[in-house]
Enzyme design. Structure first.
Site, PDB file in Angstrom:
ATOM      1  N   SER A 139      46.303  30.123  43.123  1.00 47.36           N
ATOM      2  CA  SER A 139      45.735  31.026  41.822  1.00 47.36           C
ATOM      3  C   SER A 139      47.202  31.535  41.088  1.00 47.36           C
ATOM      4  O   SER A 139      47.330  31.759  40.293  1.00 47.36           O
ATOM      5  CB  SER A 139      45.747  32.460  42.844  1.00 47.36           C
ATOM      6  OG  SER A 139      44.396  32.419  43.378  1.00 47.36           O
ATOM      7  N   LYS A 176      46.992  30.598  37.967  1.00 45.39           N
ATOM      8  CA  LYS A 176      45.895  31.142  36.962  1.00 45.39           C
ATOM      9  C   LYS A 176      46.603  31.373  35.299  1.00 45.39           C
ATOM     10  O   LYS A 176      45.951  31.803  34.670  1.00 45.39           O
ATOM     11  CB  LYS A 176      45.483  32.332  37.661  1.00 45.39           C
ATOM     12  CG  LYS A 176      43.825  32.217  38.440  1.00 45.39           C
ATOM     13  CD  LYS A 176      43.903  32.320  39.562  1.00 45.39           C
ATOM     14  CE  LYS A 176      42.166  32.509  39.829  1.00 45.39           C
ATOM     15  NZ  LYS A 176      42.101  33.719  41.885  1.00 45.39           N
ATOM     16  N   TYR A 185      40.030  22.847  38.465  1.00 44.49           N
ATOM     17  CA  TYR A 185      40.231  24.063  38.845  1.00 44.49           C
ATOM     18  C   TYR A 185      41.156  23.472  39.903  1.00 44.49           C
ATOM     19  O   TYR A 185      41.992  24.221  40.482  1.00 44.49           O
ATOM     20  CB  TYR A 185      39.120  24.985  39.222  1.00 44.49           C
ATOM     21  CG  TYR A 185      39.765  26.117  39.298  1.00 44.49           C
ATOM     22  CD1 TYR A 185      39.795  27.414  38.949  1.00 44.49           C
ATOM     23  CD2 TYR A 185      39.144  26.305  41.482  1.00 44.49           C
ATOM     24  CE1 TYR A 185      40.389  28.443  39.781  1.00 44.49           C
ATOM     25  CE2 TYR A 185      39.243  27.132  42.110  1.00 44.49           C
ATOM     26  CZ  TYR A 185      39.581  28.448  41.596  1.00 44.49           C
ATOM     27  OH  TYR A 185      40.282  29.247  42.323  1.00 44.49           O
ATOM     28  N   TYR A 194      46.216  41.085  42.782  1.00 39.86           N
ATOM     29  CA  TYR A 194      44.754  40.603  43.079  1.00 39.86           C
ATOM     30  C   TYR A 194      44.426  42.623  43.190  1.00 39.86           C
ATOM     31  O   TYR A 194      44.707  42.992  42.327  1.00 39.86           O
ATOM     32  CB  TYR A 194      43.732  40.572  43.986  1.00 39.86           C
ATOM     33  CG  TYR A 194      44.674  39.023  44.225  1.00 39.86           C
ATOM     34  CD1 TYR A 194      43.825  38.073  43.642  1.00 39.86           C
ATOM     35  CD2 TYR A 194      45.259  38.238  45.679  1.00 39.86           C
ATOM     36  CE1 TYR A 194      44.248  36.303  43.157  1.00 39.86           C
ATOM     37  CE2 TYR A 194      45.972  37.182  45.225  1.00 39.86           C
ATOM     38  CZ  TYR A 194      45.323  36.563  44.415  1.00 39.86           C
ATOM     39  OH  TYR A 194      45.723  34.898  44.430  1.00 39.86           O
ATOM     40  N   VAL A 239      47.185  31.567  47.214  1.00 42.61           N
ATOM     41  CA  VAL A 239      47.032  31.539  49.000  1.00 42.61           C
ATOM     42  C   VAL A 239      47.943  30.667  49.693  1.00 42.61           C
ATOM     43  O   VAL A 239      48.004  30.154  50.794  1.00 42.61           O
ATOM     44  CB  VAL A 239      45.834  31.431  49.171  1.00 42.61           C
ATOM     45  CG1 VAL A 239      45.130  32.808  48.639  1.00 42.61           C
ATOM     46  CG2 VAL A 239      45.247  30.810  48.570  1.00 42.61           C
TER      47      VAL A 239
HETATM   48  N1  GLN Z   1      41.804  27.520  45.237  1.00 39.82           N
HETATM   49  C1  GLN Z   1      42.120  28.515  46.031  1.00 39.82           C
HETATM   50  C2  GLN Z   1      40.897  29.433  45.420  1.00 39.82           C
HETATM   51  O1  GLN Z   1      40.423  29.469  44.943  1.00 39.82           O
HETATM   52  C3  GLN Z   1      43.573  29.984  45.008  1.00 39.82           C
HETATM   53  C4  GLN Z   1      42.762  31.778  45.211  1.00 39.82           C
HETATM   54  C5  GLN Z   1      44.409  32.201  45.814  1.00 39.82           C
HETATM   55  O2  GLN Z   1      45.018  31.462  45.692  1.00 39.82           O
HETATM   56  N2  GLN Z   1      44.290  33.487  45.844  1.00 39.82           N
HETATM   57  O3  GLN Z   1      40.130  29.276  46.146  1.00 39.82           O
END
Ligand code: GLN
Length: 304
Positions: free
Chosen positions: A60, A63, A188, A240, A258
């Site tokens: 993530s 992002k 993505y 988050y 994650v």
């Molecule tokens: N690639 C992961 C997902 O889309 C990214 C989520 C994350 O790092 N929180 O679920």
């Protein structure tokens, strides 16, 4: 600084036993929870400790990169008109939109649904070109021309990312994705699977800290206003639904993934890259946050 960083890492090593490594993307379950690394980049030197060279997938944290390039391509206002910037207070993969109308201002760019929408705002004539641009941009802002996609993680996520697929089709249903959904999801998933290390994240953090200017080159890589915009979004929602707690404990703009990474920065002075793959229930690295908390307290880094 070097010595203190090593001490902080050792003091936080015990936290690598708390929480769990992500396993909803099967390939991520292979991570070694004992690994822990930190890299700090400043304008007067770079410092590191532990497994800072270990490569892991950006997840993530990407992002932030979607938002940076989309803002650069379209301007901040355009991006804000397409996704909101209000913290959702919900898990990163929340899908509770089914009962009511999906509104642009409810899809923050730091949660999956918003990030997928922002990804399409990156200008390109095809999704292959979009991926290529994003990959090259990531190489540029980390200063690492060798960055590549981890194909095993990418395929693992493509195979199992049904919830992201559902979120993307919800966007499509509301007219918030214009082009092909599966192709966009491929971009993505591939970008979430870019392999980085703590140094790469620290360099990216340093670029934001340095108001968008490359420290060595002096080149304005992203506009100053964009760096400020990104840092504001990271401060309010980069961790988050743990962003408020993180602001009170650490007080720095930061983004987690994650894969176990955290990219943070102290505006004006410091970029920080962290790795430790065991996560709390919100998907944030437990030992990683502990290291940032100690560093922030000892060096009085909080922006508040
Ligand atoms: N690639 C992961 C997902 O889309 C990214 C989520 C994350 O790092 N929180 O679920």
């Amino acid at each position: 600084m070097q010595e203190r960083l090593e001490q902080i890492l050792e003091e936080c090593r015990k936290y690598t036993w708390e929480g769990e490594v992500a396993d909803y993307i099967p390939e991520l379950a292979k991570a070694n929870r004992e690994e822990i690394g930190i890299y700090v980049a400043t304008d007067h030197g770079e410092f590191f400790a532990g497994d800072w060279e270990k490569q892991f997938t950006i997840q993530s944290i990407v992002k932030t990169i979607f938002l940076m390039l989309a803002a650069q391509d379209n301007g901040i206002q355009y991006v804000k008109d397409h996704v909101g910037v209000e913290a959702t207070g919900k898990p990163f993969n929340a899908i509770d939109y089914a009962e009511h109308k999906l509104l642009r201002e409810h899809i923050n760019p730091m949660v999956n649904i918003g990030a997928i929408a922002v990804c399409e705002l990156v200008k390109a004539s095809s999704n292959d070109e979009r991926l290529e641009r994003l990959l090259n941009y990531t190489r540029d802002i980390t200063g690492n021309p060798k960055l590549e996609v981890d194909h095993a993680v990418y395929l693992s996520e493509k195979r199992t990312g049904h919830k992201n697929r559902a979120l993307a089709y919800l966007l499509k249903n509301s007219g918030m994705i214009v082009g092909d959904v599966e192709e966009l999801l491929d971009v993505y998933f591939a970008m979430c699977s870019v392999k980085v290390n703590c140094q790469d994240l620290a360099k990216m953090g340093m670029l934001l800290a340095n108001h968008g200017k490359g420290v060595k080159s002096g080149r304005q890589i992203i506009p100053k206003a964009d760096a400020r915009f990104i840092n504001a979004v990271l401060t309010t929602s980069g961790m988050y639904d743990g962003s408020g707690e993180f602001a009170t404990r650490v007080g720095l703009p930061a983004k987690s993934g994650v894969g176990g990474g955290i990219m943070a920065n102290k505006p004006g002075s410091m970029g920080i890259g962290i790795y430790s793959p065991a996560l709390d229930r919100k998907g944030n690295s437990i030992a990683g946050i502990k290291m940032l908390e100690k560093l922030s307290r000892e060096m009085d880094l909080s922006i508040f």
